[in-house]
Design a protein around this motif. Structure first.
Motif, PDB file in Angstrom:
ATOM      1  N   LEU A  62       0.886  -1.145   0.000  1.00 32.75           N
ATOM      2  CA  LEU A  62       0.000   0.000   0.000  1.00 32.75           C
ATOM      3  C   LEU A  62       0.927   1.198   0.000  1.00 32.75           C
ATOM      4  CD1 LEU A  62      -2.845   1.198   0.196  1.00 32.75           C
ATOM      5  CD2 LEU A  62      -2.572   1.188   2.683  1.00 32.75           C
ATOM      6  N   GLY A  63       0.777   2.076  -0.980  1.00 31.90           N
ATOM      7  CA  GLY A  63       1.699   3.194  -1.093  1.00 31.90           C
ATOM      8  C   GLY A  63       0.989   4.479  -1.437  1.00 31.90           C
ATOM      9  N   THR A  64       1.730   5.573  -1.333  1.00 30.57           N
ATOM     10  CA  THR A  64       1.223   6.895  -1.659  1.00 30.57           C
ATOM     11  C   THR A  64       1.915   7.371  -2.937  1.00 30.57           C
ATOM     12  OG1 THR A  64       0.891   7.392   0.675  1.00 30.57           O
ATOM     13  CG2 THR A  64       0.961   9.272  -0.840  1.00 30.57           C
ATOM     14  N   VAL A  65       1.125   7.782  -3.925  1.00 30.68           N
ATOM     15  CA  VAL A  65       1.675   8.291  -5.176  1.00 30.68           C
ATOM     16  C   VAL A  65       2.372   9.618  -4.898  1.00 30.68           C
ATOM     17  CG1 VAL A  65       1.152   9.104  -7.512  1.00 30.68           C
ATOM     18  CG2 VAL A  65      -0.122   7.167  -6.549  1.00 30.68           C
ATOM     19  N   GLU A  66       3.679   9.663  -5.182  1.00 31.55           N
ATOM     20  CA  GLU A  66       4.438  10.902  -4.996  1.00 31.55           C
ATOM     21  C   GLU A  66       4.627  11.650  -6.302  1.00 31.55           C
ATOM     22  OE1 GLU A  66       7.992   9.801  -2.796  1.00 31.55           O
ATOM     23  OE2 GLU A  66       6.901  10.281  -0.946  1.00 31.55           O
ATOM     24  N   ASP A  67       4.708  10.929  -7.408  1.00 30.20           N
ATOM     25  CA  ASP A  67       4.885  11.559  -8.707  1.00 30.20           C
ATOM     26  C   ASP A  67       4.569  10.534  -9.780  1.00 30.20           C
ATOM     27  OD1 ASP A  67       5.418  13.615 -10.467  1.00 30.20           O
ATOM     28  OD2 ASP A  67       7.595  13.503 -10.281  1.00 30.20           O
ATOM     29  N   TYR A  68       4.410  10.985 -10.999  1.00 22.77           N
ATOM     30  CA  TYR A  68       4.171  10.107 -12.130  1.00 22.77           C
ATOM     31  C   TYR A  68       4.574  10.823 -13.402  1.00 22.77           C
ATOM     32  CZ  TYR A  68      -0.135  12.885 -12.093  1.00 22.77           C
ATOM     33  OH  TYR A  68      -1.037  13.912 -12.056  1.00 22.77           O
ATOM     34  N   SER A  69       4.961  10.044 -14.408  1.00 22.02           N
ATOM     35  CA  SER A  69       5.303  10.633 -15.699  1.00 22.02           C
ATOM     36  C   SER A  69       5.021   9.629 -16.807  1.00 22.02           C
ATOM     37  CB  SER A  69       6.768  11.065 -15.734  1.00 22.02           C
ATOM     38  OG  SER A  69       7.616   9.968 -15.518  1.00 22.02           O
ATOM     39  N   CYS A  70       4.536  10.147 -17.930  1.00 24.34           N
ATOM     40  CA  CYS A  70       4.213   9.313 -19.083  1.00 24.34           C
ATOM     41  C   CYS A  70       5.266   9.492 -20.163  1.00 24.34           C
ATOM     42  CB  CYS A  70       2.871   9.715 -19.676  1.00 24.34           C
ATOM     43  SG  CYS A  70       1.480   9.297 -18.642  1.00 24.34           S
ATOM     44  N   PHE A  71       5.381   8.477 -20.986  1.00 26.06           N
ATOM     45  CA  PHE A  71       6.286   8.556 -22.124  1.00 26.06           C
ATOM     46  C   PHE A  71       5.766   7.626 -23.208  1.00 26.06           C
ATOM     47  CE2 PHE A  71       7.635   5.364 -19.176  1.00 26.06           C
ATOM     48  CZ  PHE A  71       7.944   4.275 -19.965  1.00 26.06           C
ATOM     49  N   ALA A  72       6.164   7.919 -24.429  1.00 23.80           N
ATOM     50  CA  ALA A  72       5.773   7.085 -25.571  1.00 23.80           C
ATOM     51  C   ALA A  72       6.976   6.289 -26.031  1.00 23.80           C
ATOM     52  CB  ALA A  72       5.251   7.960 -26.704  1.00 23.80           C
ATOM     53  N   GLU A  73       6.719   5.032 -26.400  1.00 20.10           N
ATOM     54  CA  GLU A  73       7.721   4.154 -27.002  1.00 20.10           C
ATOM     55  C   GLU A  73       7.051   3.476 -28.181  1.00 20.10           C
ATOM     56  OE1 GLU A  73       9.069   1.487 -23.905  1.00 20.10           O
ATOM     57  OE2 GLU A  73      10.770   2.784 -23.479  1.00 20.10           O
ATOM     58  N   LEU A 104       1.175   0.184 -18.445  1.00 22.87           N
ATOM     59  CA  LEU A 104       0.736   0.654 -19.742  1.00 22.87           C
ATOM     60  C   LEU A 104      -0.361   1.682 -19.578  1.00 22.87           C
ATOM     61  CD1 LEU A 104       0.645  -2.621 -21.843  1.00 22.87           C
ATOM     62  CD2 LEU A 104       2.260  -0.732 -22.023  1.00 22.87           C
ATOM     63  N   GLY A 105      -0.422   2.619 -20.514  1.00 19.32           N
ATOM     64  CA  GLY A 105      -1.446   3.662 -20.511  1.00 19.32           C
ATOM     65  C   GLY A 105      -0.881   4.981 -20.053  1.00 19.32           C
ATOM     66  N   GLY A 106      -1.533   6.060 -20.456  1.00 16.58           N
ATOM     67  CA  GLY A 106      -1.113   7.397 -20.081  1.00 16.58           C
ATOM     68  C   GLY A 106      -1.462   8.404 -21.148  1.00 16.58           C
ATOM     69  N   ALA A 107      -0.817   9.575 -21.075  1.00 16.17           N
ATOM     70  CA  ALA A 107      -1.085  10.649 -22.032  1.00 16.17           C
ATOM     71  C   ALA A 107       0.205  11.373 -22.377  1.00 16.17           C
ATOM     72  CB  ALA A 107      -2.106  11.627 -21.459  1.00 16.17           C
ATOM     73  N   VAL A 108       0.402  11.633 -23.665  1.00 17.96           N
ATOM     74  CA  VAL A 108       1.533  12.424 -24.158  1.00 17.96           C
ATOM     75  C   VAL A 108       1.005  13.347 -25.239  1.00 17.96           C
ATOM     76  CG1 VAL A 108       3.286  10.666 -23.630  1.00 17.96           C
ATOM     77  CG2 VAL A 108       2.212  10.701 -25.884  1.00 17.96           C
ATOM     78  N   THR A 109       1.785  14.369 -25.583  1.00 18.05           N
ATOM     79  CA  THR A 109       1.334  15.254 -26.649  1.00 18.05           C
ATOM     80  C   THR A 109       1.302  14.492 -27.969  1.00 18.05           C
ATOM     81  OG1 THR A 109       3.550  16.044 -27.204  1.00 18.05           O
ATOM     82  CG2 THR A 109       2.324  17.306 -25.525  1.00 18.05           C
ATOM     83  N   VAL A 110       0.492  14.974 -28.882  1.00 17.85           N
ATOM     84  CA  VAL A 110       0.429  14.377 -30.208  1.00 17.85           C
ATOM     85  C   VAL A 110       1.823  14.402 -30.834  1.00 17.85           C
ATOM     86  CG1 VAL A 110      -0.537  14.617 -32.546  1.00 17.85           C
ATOM     87  CG2 VAL A 110      -2.003  14.983 -30.539  1.00 17.85           C
ATOM     88  N   GLU A 111       2.556  15.497 -30.622  1.00 15.43           N
ATOM     89  CA  GLU A 111       3.914  15.619 -31.158  1.00 15.43           C
ATOM     90  C   GLU A 111       4.831  14.511 -30.628  1.00 15.43           C
ATOM     91  OE1 GLU A 111       6.992  18.812 -30.018  1.00 15.43           O
ATOM     92  OE2 GLU A 111       6.049  19.544 -31.859  1.00 15.43           O
ATOM     93  N   GLU A 112       4.789  14.279 -29.305  1.00 13.39           N
ATOM     94  CA  GLU A 112       5.614  13.219 -28.708  1.00 13.39           C
ATOM     95  C   GLU A 112       5.238  11.843 -29.261  1.00 13.39           C
ATOM     96  OE1 GLU A 112       6.574  13.852 -24.234  1.00 13.39           O
ATOM     97  OE2 GLU A 112       4.660  14.858 -24.665  1.00 13.39           O
ATOM     98  N   TYR A 113       3.956  11.612 -29.430  1.00 17.78           N
ATOM     99  CA  TYR A 113       3.477  10.327 -29.922  1.00 17.78           C
ATOM    100  C   TYR A 113       3.962  10.082 -31.348  1.00 17.78           C
ATOM    101  CZ  TYR A 113       0.112   6.488 -30.459  1.00 17.78           C
ATOM    102  OH  TYR A 113      -0.480   5.265 -30.640  1.00 17.78           O
ATOM    103  N   LEU A 114       3.805  11.089 -32.214  1.00 24.62           N
ATOM    104  CA  LEU A 114       4.254  10.961 -33.602  1.00 24.62           C
ATOM    105  C   LEU A 114       5.770  10.798 -33.678  1.00 24.62           C
ATOM    106  CD1 LEU A 114       1.943  13.627 -35.272  1.00 24.62           C
ATOM    107  CD2 LEU A 114       1.845  11.141 -35.603  1.00 24.62           C
TER     108      LEU A 114
END
Length: 160
Positions: A62-73, A104-114
């Motif tokens: 059981l943990g507390t979310v301190e930060d998160y970041s998305c990325f595309a591959e 898996l899953g998240g959000a990135v800018t359209v630019e990052e995705y392309l």
């Protein structure tokens, strides 16, 4: 190795975090999100009960979310979630330690995705559609969100 089973949520933009404010779901304008639902991977695992999950896991915290970041591959979008461990239900870890979980899953800018698809040499069916739909400026202001029916992340949220 048994899949690390932690049900979590999250996303942000790790690459641009140092130069601008991180993307946070609570700040996204729904009109600027191109939502796509993801499929299942061969290693995805679902449990019918907590007891079944406990048996199939090496670590449950059981943990507390301190930060998160998305990325595309390539065509995938993933999220790294940083947790402070509050309680260990199973496994070799101590309360107060930190762990990073990738899902898996998240959000990135359209630019990052392309750009991710281009870097990976992937020609994907919707890449040309996205280029035609958004101007260069709009590609930096609009997002691709891949959802696997998770909850959106929140700093301070308790997660199992």
């Amino acid at each position: 190795m048994t899949v690390l089973c932690i049900l979590l949520v999250g996303c942000g933009n790790a690459e641009t975090a140092e130069t601008e404010e991180k993307m946070r779901f609570e700040n996204l304008d729904p009109a600027k999100v191109n939502m796509q639902y993801g499929g299942l991977k061969e290693w995805d695992r679902f449990y019918n009960s907590f007891y079944e999950q406990k048996e199939g896991s090496d670590l449950i915290v059981l943990g507390t979310v301190e930060d998160y970041s998305c990325f595309a591959e390539g065509i995938e979008i993933a999220t790294d979630i940083s947790l402070r461990v509050d309680d260990v239900l199973k496994g070799d870890m101590e309360a107060g330690e930190h762990i990073t979980v990738r899902k898996l899953g998240g959000a990135v800018t359209v630019e990052e995705y392309l750009q991710s698809m281009e870097d990976a040499g992937i020609t994907y069916w919707n890449a040309e559609e996205l280029k035609a739909e958004y101007s260069e400026e709009e590609r930096r202001e609009n997002y691709i969100q891949i959802s696997f029916c998770d909850l959106d992340p929140a700093i301070g949220q308790k997660s199992l």
